[in-house]
Design an enzyme around this catalytic site. Structure first.
Site, PDB file in Angstrom:
ATOM      1  N   LYS A  45       0.853  -1.177   0.000  1.00 18.87           N
ATOM      2  CA  LYS A  45       0.000   0.000   0.000  1.00 18.87           C
ATOM      3  C   LYS A  45       0.895   1.235   0.000  1.00 18.87           C
ATOM      4  O   LYS A  45       2.072   1.141   0.248  1.00 18.87           O
ATOM      5  CB  LYS A  45      -0.901   0.023   1.247  1.00 18.87           C
ATOM      6  N   GLU A  54      -2.467   4.986   6.981  1.00 16.80           N
ATOM      7  CA  GLU A  54      -3.262   3.795   6.691  1.00 16.80           C
ATOM      8  C   GLU A  54      -2.899   2.654   7.638  1.00 16.80           C
ATOM      9  O   GLU A  54      -3.782   1.950   8.146  1.00 16.80           O
ATOM     10  CB  GLU A  54      -3.052   3.352   5.238  1.00 16.80           C
ATOM     11  N   LYS A  72      -4.852  -6.489  -9.114  1.00 17.36           N
ATOM     12  CA  LYS A  72      -3.956  -6.225  -7.976  1.00 17.36           C
ATOM     13  C   LYS A  72      -3.392  -7.513  -7.379  1.00 17.36           C
ATOM     14  O   LYS A  72      -2.513  -7.465  -6.516  1.00 17.36           O
ATOM     15  CB  LYS A  72      -4.703  -5.447  -6.881  1.00 17.36           C
TER      16      LYS A  72
END
Length: 170
Positions: A45, A54, A72
């Site tokens: 990420k 995050e 992904k």
């Protein structure tokens, strides 16, 4: 709760009240996307630069769920460059260490995180053991956090959108 200033602004612009993490006792569920997901649900990420926030929100939540499309999904993390948030004065030192780990670090020029730090994107890494690499990179002096979500912040489940519907990976 929001993990970036940009998301907070968008939410508030829609009339949604955003709470500060310090003002809540619990977060039942955190839902977010990812740049890459491996078969064991380890994530990369931070393509948007909010990886530290995050990870903080994910670690504070009782449940972390990830939603991605099938593009992904990868066999081994590393196709997407690994973002590393770095204290600005340590950037070159961190980049040299990341090179010794086999990566090709590139400063994300002109970008500053919501925390006031730099991002170094590490290209050319194959990441067969994301938990080990997450810990190894975070141990480098000057690193704030890296974009591997494999240890304490691995999602409980990943919902994968495919041409045939949605698959649940637990």
């Amino acid at each position: 709760m929001s993990s970036s200033a940009a998301s907070t602004a968008r939410l508030e612009g829609c009339g949604i009240r955003v709470l500060d993490l310090n003002d809540v006792d619990t977060i039942a569920v955190y839902v977010d996307g990812a740049d890459e997901v491996d078969p064991g649900r380890a994530l990369t990420k931070g393509g948007g630069g909010a990886l530290t926030r995050e990870k903080i929100v994910a670690s504070a939540a009782a449940r972390f769920l990830c939603i991605v499309d099938d593009t992904k999904m990868v066999d081994v993390l590393g196709t997407f460059p690994l973002p590393v948030e770095v204290i600005p004065m340590a950037r070159r030192v961190v980049e040299r260490t990341l090179t010794r780990l086999g990566g090709q670090p590139r400063h994300r020029s002109g970008f500053v995180t919501d925390n006031g730090n730099d991002i170094v994107d590490v290209h050319g890494l194959a990441i067969p053991d994301p938990s080990r690499l997450e810990a190894e990179i975070n141990a480098i002096p000057g690193v704030v956090e890296n974009g591997l979500f494999a240890r304490e912040t691995r999602p409980e489940a990943v919902l994968v959108g495919t041409p045939n519907g949605v698959e649940l990976r637990e």
